[in-house]
Design a protein around this motif. Structure first.
Motif, short mmCIF file in Angstrom:
data_model
loop_
_atom_site.label_atom_id
_atom_site.label_comp_id
_atom_site.label_asym_id
_atom_site.label_seq_id
_atom_site.Cartn_x
_atom_site.Cartn_y
_atom_site.Cartn_z
N VAL A 1 0.83 -1.29 0.33
CA VAL A 1 0.18 0.36 -0.28
C VAL A 1 1.18 1.22 -0.12
O VAL A 1 0.79 2.20 -0.69
CB VAL A 1 -0.62 -0.04 0.97
CG1 VAL A 1 -1.65 1.13 1.40
CG2 VAL A 1 -1.83 -0.70 0.85
N MET A 2 1.99 1.13 0.70
CA MET A 2 2.94 2.84 1.10
C MET A 2 3.35 2.59 -0.39
O MET A 2 3.90 3.62 -0.82
CB MET A 2 4.10 2.54 1.84
CG MET A 2 3.77 2.64 3.29
SD MET A 2 4.83 2.11 4.40
CE MET A 2 4.48 3.42 5.23
N LEU A 3 3.80 1.78 -1.15
CA LEU A 3 4.34 1.88 -2.88
C LEU A 3 4.06 2.19 -3.47
O LEU A 3 3.68 2.73 -4.23
CB LEU A 3 5.46 0.29 -2.75
CG LEU A 3 6.86 -0.40 -2.19
CD1 LEU A 3 6.74 -1.74 -2.95
CD2 LEU A 3 7.65 0.69 -2.24
N LEU A 4 2.26 1.71 -3.16
CA LEU A 4 1.25 2.31 -4.29
C LEU A 4 0.71 4.15 -4.27
O LEU A 4 0.57 4.11 -4.89
CB LEU A 4 -0.35 1.65 -4.35
CG LEU A 4 -1.67 1.22 -4.23
CD1 LEU A 4 -1.42 1.55 -6.43
CD2 LEU A 4 -2.56 1.75 -4.31
N SER A 5 1.02 3.90 -2.67
CA SER A 5 0.83 5.61 -3.03
C SER A 5 2.26 6.63 -3.48
O SER A 5 1.64 7.47 -3.90
CB SER A 5 0.81 5.62 -0.89
OG SER A 5 2.21 5.90 -0.79
N LEU A 6 3.80 5.70 -3.41
CA LEU A 6 4.32 6.42 -4.20
C LEU A 6 4.17 6.32 -5.08
O LEU A 6 4.76 7.69 -6.50
CB LEU A 6 6.08 5.61 -4.02
CG LEU A 6 6.27 5.98 -2.55
CD1 LEU A 6 7.39 4.88 -2.38
CD2 LEU A 6 6.65 7.19 -2.02
N ALA A 7 3.36 5.42 -6.17
CA ALA A 7 3.18 5.37 -7.74
C ALA A 7 2.19 6.82 -8.12
O ALA A 7 1.78 6.40 -9.27
CB ALA A 7 2.70 3.42 -7.94
N ILE A 8 1.12 6.43 -6.89
CA ILE A 8 0.24 7.20 -7.87
C ILE A 8 -0.40 8.79 -6.97
O ILE A 8 -0.79 9.87 -7.24
CB ILE A 8 -1.79 6.81 -7.43
CG1 ILE A 8 -1.31 6.33 -5.46
CG2 ILE A 8 -1.99 5.42 -7.84
CD1 ILE A 8 -3.00 6.28 -4.79
#
Length: 160
Positions: free
Chosen positions: A57-64
């Protein structure tokens, strides 16, 4: 202000989603006398699963991040809250080395994502015409100095 509230609420909903999802697909063991080791193993495994989900989820936040700060910050908070949940489950697990490994991974992921999120794209200050790095141009420097002098005087008055 509404964006901050929405990001916070999104973070809570993401955490609830992950927590309920983990408990749905990896349910708690049935209670039995003397079955503390199965509970300890379940807590440790759940902690690891939550840690992996929080990292995703944290990596997803960086991606978006470029899609919009409200959703990205909400996802980052969701990952952070899920990480707190993972740490809590890990702390309650009995195995010392395994628990330490989970906490080490949580620390590394949190610091790494925080470093990436808050330092990416930052550039050291450069010299602007007539100022040095970090100094404010023109009237702003004078006004800031006046505010600092007033705060210093206020601090001295409160100490006396």
């Amino acid at each position: 202000m509404l964006q901050v509230i929405f990001s916070f609420f999104l973070g809570l909903v993401v955490t609830a989603f992950v927590g309920i999802g983990v408990n749905t697909f990896y349910p708690e063991p049935q209670f039995s006398m003397g079955g503390e080791s199965s509970w300890s193993q379940w807590r440790l495994t759940t902690s690891i699963i939550l840690l992996i989900c929080a990292t995703a989820v944290m990596l997803l936040s960086l991606a978006i991040a470029d899609a919009g700060p409200v959703l990205a910050n909400g996802a980052l908070l969701g990952g952070l809250f899920t990480m707190i949940y993972a740490v809590g489950m890990g702390v309650s697990a009995g195995a010392q080395w395994s628990r330490f490994a989970v906490m080490t991974a949580a620390l590394a992921v949190t610091v790494g994502v925080g470093w990436w999120k808050f330092t990416r794209g930052r550039r050291p200050s450069v010299e602007v015409a007539g100022t040095t790095a970090g100094a404010l141009p023109g009237e702003a420097e004078v006004r800031l100095s006046a505010v600092e002098a007033k705060l210093d005087a206020l601090g001295r008055a409160l100490r006396d």
